[in-house]
Design a protein around this motif. Structure first.
Motif, PDB file in Angstrom:
ATOM      1  N   ASN A 128       0.808  -1.213   0.000  1.00  0.00           N
ATOM      2  CA  ASN A 128       0.000   0.000   0.000  1.00  0.00           C
ATOM      3  C   ASN A 128       0.849   1.275   0.000  1.00  0.00           C
ATOM      4  O   ASN A 128       2.013   1.267   0.376  1.00  0.00           O
ATOM      5  CB  ASN A 128      -0.939   0.010   1.207  1.00  0.00           C
ATOM      6  CG  ASN A 128      -1.974  -1.080   1.117  1.00  0.00           C
ATOM      7  OD1 ASN A 128      -1.796  -2.168   1.674  1.00  0.00           O
ATOM      8  ND2 ASN A 128      -3.044  -0.824   0.398  1.00  0.00           N
ATOM      9  N   TRP A 129       0.203   2.352  -0.390  1.00  0.00           N
ATOM     10  CA  TRP A 129       0.852   3.662  -0.527  1.00  0.00           C
ATOM     11  C   TRP A 129       1.615   4.049   0.730  1.00  0.00           C
ATOM     12  O   TRP A 129       2.717   4.592   0.636  1.00  0.00           O
ATOM     13  CB  TRP A 129      -0.222   4.714  -0.837  1.00  0.00           C
ATOM     14  CG  TRP A 129       0.298   6.107  -0.933  1.00  0.00           C
ATOM     15  CD1 TRP A 129       0.716   6.760  -2.053  1.00  0.00           C
ATOM     16  CD2 TRP A 129       0.455   7.047   0.144  1.00  0.00           C
ATOM     17  NE1 TRP A 129       1.135   8.039  -1.745  1.00  0.00           N
ATOM     18  CE2 TRP A 129       0.982   8.244  -0.394  1.00  0.00           C
ATOM     19  CE3 TRP A 129       0.204   7.000   1.520  1.00  0.00           C
ATOM     20  CZ2 TRP A 129       1.256   9.366   0.386  1.00  0.00           C
ATOM     21  CZ3 TRP A 129       0.483   8.113   2.298  1.00  0.00           C
ATOM     22  CH2 TRP A 129       1.002   9.280   1.727  1.00  0.00           C
ATOM     23  N   ILE A 130       1.073   3.787   1.891  1.00  0.00           N
ATOM     24  CA  ILE A 130       1.712   4.232   3.124  1.00  0.00           C
ATOM     25  C   ILE A 130       3.104   3.628   3.271  1.00  0.00           C
ATOM     26  O   ILE A 130       4.053   4.298   3.674  1.00  0.00           O
ATOM     27  CB  ILE A 130       0.834   3.901   4.358  1.00  0.00           C
ATOM     28  CG1 ILE A 130       1.381   4.542   5.620  1.00  0.00           C
ATOM     29  CG2 ILE A 130       0.648   2.397   4.524  1.00  0.00           C
ATOM     30  CD1 ILE A 130       1.299   6.037   5.638  1.00  0.00           C
ATOM     31  N   PHE A 131       3.267   2.361   2.902  1.00  0.00           N
ATOM     32  CA  PHE A 131       4.583   1.723   2.984  1.00  0.00           C
ATOM     33  C   PHE A 131       5.526   2.261   1.911  1.00  0.00           C
ATOM     34  O   PHE A 131       6.709   2.475   2.173  1.00  0.00           O
ATOM     35  CB  PHE A 131       4.449   0.204   2.843  1.00  0.00           C
ATOM     36  CG  PHE A 131       3.729  -0.455   3.971  1.00  0.00           C
ATOM     37  CD1 PHE A 131       4.281  -0.502   5.241  1.00  0.00           C
ATOM     38  CD2 PHE A 131       2.483  -1.037   3.779  1.00  0.00           C
ATOM     39  CE1 PHE A 131       3.624  -1.103   6.297  1.00  0.00           C
ATOM     40  CE2 PHE A 131       1.818  -1.643   4.822  1.00  0.00           C
ATOM     41  CZ  PHE A 131       2.385  -1.682   6.081  1.00  0.00           C
ATOM     42  N   ARG A 132       5.005   2.470   0.710  1.00  0.00           N
ATOM     43  CA  ARG A 132       5.860   2.984  -0.371  1.00  0.00           C
ATOM     44  C   ARG A 132       6.369   4.381  -0.044  1.00  0.00           C
ATOM     45  O   ARG A 132       7.515   4.726  -0.340  1.00  0.00           O
ATOM     46  CB  ARG A 132       5.093   2.981  -1.694  1.00  0.00           C
ATOM     47  CG  ARG A 132       4.609   1.612  -2.138  1.00  0.00           C
ATOM     48  CD  ARG A 132       4.191   1.613  -3.603  1.00  0.00           C
ATOM     49  NE  ARG A 132       3.181   2.604  -3.903  1.00  0.00           N
ATOM     50  CZ  ARG A 132       1.871   2.395  -3.897  1.00  0.00           C
ATOM     51  NH1 ARG A 132       1.399   1.183  -3.573  1.00  0.00           N
ATOM     52  NH2 ARG A 132       1.019   3.349  -4.218  1.00  0.00           N
ATOM     53  N   THR A 133       5.528   5.191   0.574  1.00  0.00           N
ATOM     54  CA  THR A 133       5.928   6.546   0.927  1.00  0.00           C
ATOM     55  C   THR A 133       6.919   6.554   2.084  1.00  0.00           C
ATOM     56  O   THR A 133       7.926   7.270   2.059  1.00  0.00           O
ATOM     57  CB  THR A 133       4.683   7.384   1.272  1.00  0.00           C
ATOM     58  OG1 THR A 133       3.883   7.507   0.100  1.00  0.00           O
ATOM     59  CG2 THR A 133       5.072   8.766   1.772  1.00  0.00           C
ATOM     60  N   LEU A 134       6.631   5.755   3.117  1.00  0.00           N
ATOM     61  CA  LEU A 134       7.566   5.678   4.235  1.00  0.00           C
ATOM     62  C   LEU A 134       8.933   5.173   3.779  1.00  0.00           C
ATOM     63  O   LEU A 134       9.971   5.698   4.196  1.00  0.00           O
ATOM     64  CB  LEU A 134       7.005   4.758   5.321  1.00  0.00           C
ATOM     65  CG  LEU A 134       5.805   5.272   6.115  1.00  0.00           C
ATOM     66  CD1 LEU A 134       5.257   4.168   7.012  1.00  0.00           C
ATOM     67  CD2 LEU A 134       6.184   6.492   6.946  1.00  0.00           C
ATOM     68  N   MET A 135       8.936   4.163   2.913  1.00  0.00           N
ATOM     69  CA  MET A 135      10.203   3.597   2.450  1.00  0.00           C
ATOM     70  C   MET A 135      10.985   4.610   1.628  1.00  0.00           C
ATOM     71  O   MET A 135      12.221   4.674   1.714  1.00  0.00           O
ATOM     72  CB  MET A 135       9.945   2.330   1.635  1.00  0.00           C
ATOM     73  CG  MET A 135      11.201   1.546   1.307  1.00  0.00           C
ATOM     74  SD  MET A 135      11.953   0.754   2.758  1.00  0.00           S
ATOM     75  CE  MET A 135      10.959  -0.746   2.876  1.00  0.00           C
ATOM     76  N   ALA A 136      10.305   5.418   0.839  1.00  0.00           N
ATOM     77  CA  ALA A 136      10.994   6.423   0.027  1.00  0.00           C
ATOM     78  C   ALA A 136      11.606   7.513   0.890  1.00  0.00           C
ATOM     79  O   ALA A 136      12.657   8.071   0.557  1.00  0.00           O
ATOM     80  CB  ALA A 136      10.024   7.035  -0.983  1.00  0.00           C
TER      81      ALA A 136
ATOM     82  N   THR B 190      -3.517  11.894  10.237  1.00  0.00           N
ATOM     83  CA  THR B 190      -4.308  12.205   9.053  1.00  0.00           C
ATOM     84  C   THR B 190      -4.972  10.952   8.495  1.00  0.00           C
ATOM     85  O   THR B 190      -6.152  10.974   8.119  1.00  0.00           O
ATOM     86  CB  THR B 190      -3.422  12.847   7.970  1.00  0.00           C
ATOM     87  OG1 THR B 190      -2.876  14.066   8.472  1.00  0.00           O
ATOM     88  CG2 THR B 190      -4.215  13.114   6.708  1.00  0.00           C
ATOM     89  N   PHE B 191      -4.233   9.847   8.461  1.00  0.00           N
ATOM     90  CA  PHE B 191      -4.775   8.626   7.888  1.00  0.00           C
ATOM     91  C   PHE B 191      -5.777   7.937   8.799  1.00  0.00           C
ATOM     92  O   PHE B 191      -6.610   7.170   8.333  1.00  0.00           O
ATOM     93  CB  PHE B 191      -3.641   7.658   7.533  1.00  0.00           C
ATOM     94  CG  PHE B 191      -3.161   7.829   6.128  1.00  0.00           C
ATOM     95  CD1 PHE B 191      -3.780   7.182   5.086  1.00  0.00           C
ATOM     96  CD2 PHE B 191      -2.098   8.673   5.848  1.00  0.00           C
ATOM     97  CE1 PHE B 191      -3.365   7.359   3.785  1.00  0.00           C
ATOM     98  CE2 PHE B 191      -1.664   8.864   4.549  1.00  0.00           C
ATOM     99  CZ  PHE B 191      -2.300   8.198   3.516  1.00  0.00           C
ATOM    100  N   ASN B 192      -5.682   8.180  10.090  1.00  0.00           N
ATOM    101  CA  ASN B 192      -6.571   7.490  11.016  1.00  0.00           C
ATOM    102  C   ASN B 192      -7.834   8.287  11.314  1.00  0.00           C
ATOM    103  O   ASN B 192      -8.670   7.835  12.094  1.00  0.00           O
ATOM    104  CB  ASN B 192      -5.840   7.195  12.339  1.00  0.00           C
ATOM    105  CG  ASN B 192      -6.479   6.066  13.111  1.00  0.00           C
ATOM    106  OD1 ASN B 192      -6.987   5.109  12.532  1.00  0.00           O
ATOM    107  ND2 ASN B 192      -6.468   6.160  14.430  1.00  0.00           N
TER     108      ASN B 192
END
Length: 293
Positions: A33-41, A264-266
């Protein structure tokens, strides 16, 4: 924390690719999911630590029980209302067989990840605020038994999405934004479903009255109650409170950015977006199990 940056699965190598494989395997879903891709970047080392801390949350039979209870909480509440969920066959939408299979498979993936994202956001948001996660009072064997390997396994297809919503869906996109309280960007589920304008236009016209009904309000409340109850009882609380992150050397600016991101996400639009995912899957007859013995 630049939320426009993402490390896509095709770009991940070495241990980063390993984390992505682990996320897919643990979530039983063909997507990172987007949240992991963004955190990893933005911060790979912190992402690896955070994932290692929250992963056990998703590996117990109790989580499996919660995940099907979440789906049932949404669909049972909606089904108790005055408006029935629509159900579509391929012929209803004028799609070719391969198109319909792909649509249903991608919608099924979102049905799988909905309860997993709900728990992820609640666990991390609470932890980053220093609020309690898990009290150790769940004495059932299910609290620590492994989640059944077959549950949600091999469901769904890897989602693809449009960058720009087709012009023919402008009115639909406007209705989606208004209902969910969004400004500009559409959530992933809608950018995915927009690949099949005939489906999304038809489904939104039929579902908008359902989503605006008291029955869907109850669905959101019951889904949130199920999530809170599970997070209250997780047996392996993660060590990602601000003091934990400071101990491992995370700076204050990063901690603040993480707090803001997960808060924000929660809260806000996600409170109606996630419960909508099982509803979309149900319209295509690919919603998953609703009970686990």
């Amino acid at each position: 924390m630049d939320t426009d940056r993402q490390l896509y699965e095709s770009q991940a190598t070495g241990w980063r690719a390993g984390v992505y494989d682990d996320v897919r395997a643990t979530f039983h879903a063909p997507v990172v999911n987007w949240i992991f891709r963004t955190l990893m970047a933005n911060d790979p080392e912190l992402t690896r630590y955070l994932w290692g801390q929250v992963k056990p949350t998703f590996t117990t039979r109790a989580f499996g029980q919660y995940s099907v209870a979440y789906r049932d909480a949404v669909l049972s509440a909606v089904e108790s209302g005055d408006r029935d969920l629509p159900r579509y066959r391929r012929a209803d939408l004028g799609l070719e067989p391969a198109e319909f299979r792909e649509l249903a498979g991608q919608a099924e993936t979102f049905d799988v990840v909905a309860p997993r994202l709900a728990v992820l956001f609640e666990v991390v948001d609470r932890s980053l605020r220093g609020d309690p996660v898990g009290d150790g009072d769940d004495e059932r064997a299910a609290a620590t038994e492994p989640m059944p390997a077959w549950l949600d396994r091999d469901r769904g297809r890897s989602p693809t999405m449009v960058d720009d919503v087709p012009a023919e869906l402008a009115d639909t996109a406007g209705g989606v934004r208004a209902f969910h309280g969004l400004d500009d960007d559409l959530p992933s589920i809608y950018r995915c479903l927009a690949q099949w304008p005939a489906y999304l236009r038809t489904a939104w016209d039929d579902l908008e009255p359902v989503f605006e009904s008291p029955a869907f309000d109850r669905a959101c409340e019951r889904a949130h109650e199920a999530t809170e109850a599970f997070v209250d009882s997780v047996p392996y609380p993660p060590r990602i409170a601000p003091d934990d992150l400071r101990t491992r050397g995370t700076d204050e600016a990063t901690i603040t950015e993480l707090q803001e991101l997960f808060e924000t996400f929660n809260r806000g639009p996600i409170e109606t977006v996630l419960p909508a995912l099982p509803a979309y899957a149900a319209t295509l007859n690919v919603a998953g199990r609703r009970e686990l013995d």
